[in-house]
Design a protein around this motif. Sequence first.
Motif, short mmCIF file in Angstrom:
data_model
loop_
_atom_site.label_atom_id
_atom_site.label_comp_id
_atom_site.label_asym_id
_atom_site.label_seq_id
_atom_site.Cartn_x
_atom_site.Cartn_y
_atom_site.Cartn_z
N LYS A 9 0.85 -1.18 0.00
CA LYS A 9 0.00 0.00 0.00
C LYS A 9 0.89 1.24 0.00
O LYS A 9 1.93 1.26 0.65
N VAL A 10 0.47 2.26 -0.75
CA VAL A 10 1.26 3.49 -0.89
C VAL A 10 0.38 4.68 -0.52
O VAL A 10 -0.66 4.91 -1.15
N GLY A 11 0.78 5.43 0.48
CA GLY A 11 0.02 6.59 0.93
C GLY A 11 0.02 7.73 -0.07
O GLY A 11 0.94 7.86 -0.89
N LYS A 12 -0.99 8.56 0.01
CA LYS A 12 -1.17 9.66 -0.95
C LYS A 12 -0.02 10.67 -0.93
O LYS A 12 0.27 11.31 -1.94
N ASN A 13 0.68 10.82 0.20
CA ASN A 13 1.73 11.81 0.32
C ASN A 13 3.02 11.42 -0.40
O ASN A 13 3.99 12.18 -0.41
N ASN A 14 3.04 10.23 -0.99
CA ASN A 14 4.20 9.81 -1.78
C ASN A 14 4.13 10.32 -3.22
O ASN A 14 5.00 9.99 -4.03
N PHE A 15 3.08 11.09 -3.53
CA PHE A 15 2.88 11.58 -4.90
C PHE A 15 2.92 13.10 -4.94
O PHE A 15 2.64 13.77 -3.95
N ARG A 16 3.20 13.63 -6.11
CA ARG A 16 3.11 15.06 -6.37
C ARG A 16 2.33 15.27 -7.65
O ARG A 16 2.76 14.76 -8.70
N PRO A 17 1.25 16.02 -7.65
CA PRO A 17 0.54 16.49 -6.46
C PRO A 17 -0.12 15.32 -5.75
O PRO A 17 -0.46 14.32 -6.40
N PRO A 18 -0.34 15.40 -4.44
CA PRO A 18 -0.96 14.26 -3.74
C PRO A 18 -2.41 14.08 -4.16
O PRO A 18 -3.16 15.06 -4.20
N PRO A 19 -2.82 12.86 -4.50
CA PRO A 19 -4.23 12.60 -4.81
C PRO A 19 -5.04 12.58 -3.51
O PRO A 19 -4.49 12.72 -2.42
N LYS A 20 -6.33 12.41 -3.64
CA LYS A 20 -7.21 12.37 -2.46
C LYS A 20 -7.40 10.95 -1.94
O LYS A 20 -8.16 10.73 -1.00
N VAL A 21 -6.75 9.99 -2.58
CA VAL A 21 -6.93 8.58 -2.20
C VAL A 21 -5.57 7.92 -2.04
O VAL A 21 -4.57 8.35 -2.62
N ASP A 22 -5.53 6.84 -1.26
CA ASP A 22 -4.33 6.02 -1.17
C ASP A 22 -4.25 5.09 -2.37
O ASP A 22 -5.23 4.89 -3.09
N SER A 23 -3.09 4.50 -2.56
CA SER A 23 -2.86 3.62 -3.70
C SER A 23 -2.33 2.27 -3.22
O SER A 23 -1.94 2.12 -2.06
N SER A 24 -2.32 1.30 -4.12
CA SER A 24 -1.75 -0.02 -3.83
C SER A 24 -1.13 -0.59 -5.10
O SER A 24 -1.59 -0.32 -6.21
N VAL A 25 -0.08 -1.37 -4.90
CA VAL A 25 0.59 -2.04 -6.01
C VAL A 25 0.15 -3.49 -6.04
O VAL A 25 0.16 -4.18 -5.01
N VAL A 26 -0.24 -3.96 -7.22
CA VAL A 26 -0.78 -5.31 -7.40
C VAL A 26 0.05 -6.04 -8.46
O VAL A 26 0.48 -5.44 -9.45
N ARG A 27 0.27 -7.32 -8.24
CA ARG A 27 0.94 -8.17 -9.23
C ARG A 27 -0.10 -9.03 -9.93
O ARG A 27 -0.91 -9.70 -9.27
N ILE A 28 -0.08 -9.02 -11.26
CA ILE A 28 -1.02 -9.78 -12.08
C ILE A 28 -0.22 -10.72 -12.98
O ILE A 28 0.61 -10.28 -13.78
N GLU A 29 -0.46 -12.02 -12.84
CA GLU A 29 0.24 -13.02 -13.65
C GLU A 29 -0.78 -13.77 -14.52
O GLU A 29 -1.57 -14.57 -14.00
N PRO A 30 -0.80 -13.52 -15.83
CA PRO A 30 -1.77 -14.18 -16.71
C PRO A 30 -1.65 -15.70 -16.66
O PRO A 30 -0.55 -16.25 -16.52
#
Length: 378
Positions: free
Chosen positions: A189-210
Motif C-alpha cells: 500500500k502506498v500513501g497519498k503523500n508519496n505523490f506530487r501532487p498528492p491525490p485524495k486517495v491512497d494507492s496499492s501495487v498489485v501483481r497480475i500473472e496471466p
Amino acid sequence: MSGNGLRVAGGIAKRAAKQKNAGVGGLEFHKSKGQHILKNPLVVQSIVDKSGIKSTDVVLEIGPGTGNLTMKLLEKAKKVVAIELDPRMVLELSRRVQGTPYQQQLQVIHGDFMKVELPYFDLCVANIPYNISSPLTFKLLAHRPAFRAAIIMYQHEFAMRLVARPGDSLYSRLAVNTQLLARVSHLLKVGKNNFRPPPKVDSSVVRIEPRHPPPPIPLLEWDGLVRLAFGRKNKTLGAAFRTSRTLQALEQNYITFKALSLGAGQQQQQPAAASIAALGSSSEPAGMDVSDDEDDDDEAAAAGGSSSMAVDGMDADAAAVQAPGARRTKGKVSPEFKELVMRVLTAGGFDQMRPAKMTQEDFLKLLADFNAADIHFS
C-alpha cells in the motif's frame, strides 16, 4: 481589500498552486489527466525490487511522466518501452536519458495507451491513470503473446476489488473476471503523500500473472452469466433467475440458438482478444435484468477522489434491451422453459447459492450446466 489587492492575492495563490504541482524542470502536473507523479525514491525502488526484472526483459511502462520509475527500470531491464500521452512528459523523458548509457534502451511511444498497438514485452511495471483502471487491465490481459507479469499501481479500493475473494465485501464481477484470467496478489500500500501532487486517495501495487493458457471457455458467455449474477450478488441465484425480464431474455436466446442449431460448444465467438477486452467494460448484457439495490461499483474513481464510478448494475428499464437476433416479447415465459432453468439450478445445488460467496469453480460449473441445456448468455 481593494481590487488590486485581491488580484495580487489571487496571483500569489495561483503561483503557489503551480509550485506545489511542479516537478522536474518546473513542469506542472494536471490532476484531471491523472498526473500524480510518484516522488518517493524508496517506494520506487521497492516496486522495482518486487517486479523481478531480468537483464533480458523488455519492460512496458504506462504513463511514465517525468521518468522517476523509468530510470530505475532502465538500470535493470534490457529495454523499456514507455507509452506517454502528454508531449511535455515525452520531451522531459527524452531529456533525462539523452547522453546517458540508457538512451538506446528507451523507446518512447507518444500516444493514448487505450488506442496504441502494444509491442512485445515481458513485464509491465506502471503507475497508471486511475480513471482507466478496468479497461487498461483487460487490454493488457488480452495482449498476445502473453507477458510474464504486470506490477501496477492502482487506487487502493480498486486494487482491493481485484484481489477480493468469495465472501469479501468487495468481491465483485471485476474480481471474478480478473482472477479467471490471472493470478492476482497485493504487494504494498502506498500513501497519498508519496505523490506530487498528492491525490485524495491512497494507492496499492498489485501483481497480475496471466494464466497460460487462458481457460478454454466462451468468455462472452461467461461474462453474461457473471454480470447477471452480480447484479444481485447478495441474493440467491434462485431469486435472480426467477425475474421475468431475465427469463424472457434467456428464453429468446434459447429459441434463437435452437433455431440456428448451435448447440453448446458450437457457438460463433469473437476473437479471444476482443472477448477478453469486453470483460473490462461496464455495459450490460443484452436483455438481462441485473437491476437491484446491490449494484456493484467495479471501476475506481480517478485519483482525484471525486468523480463517479462505473457501475455493474443499472435500472431494470435500461437493462431490458433486446437480445441479439431475437424479437422482444411482452408475453409470459413458457412454463416449460422456466422449469428447465430451475431444474439446472437445483440439480447442481445452485438455487440457494449467493454470487457474493461463489468460487471460480462454482461459476464454471454453473455455466457448463446451463450450456449443456442449451441456455446461453450471449
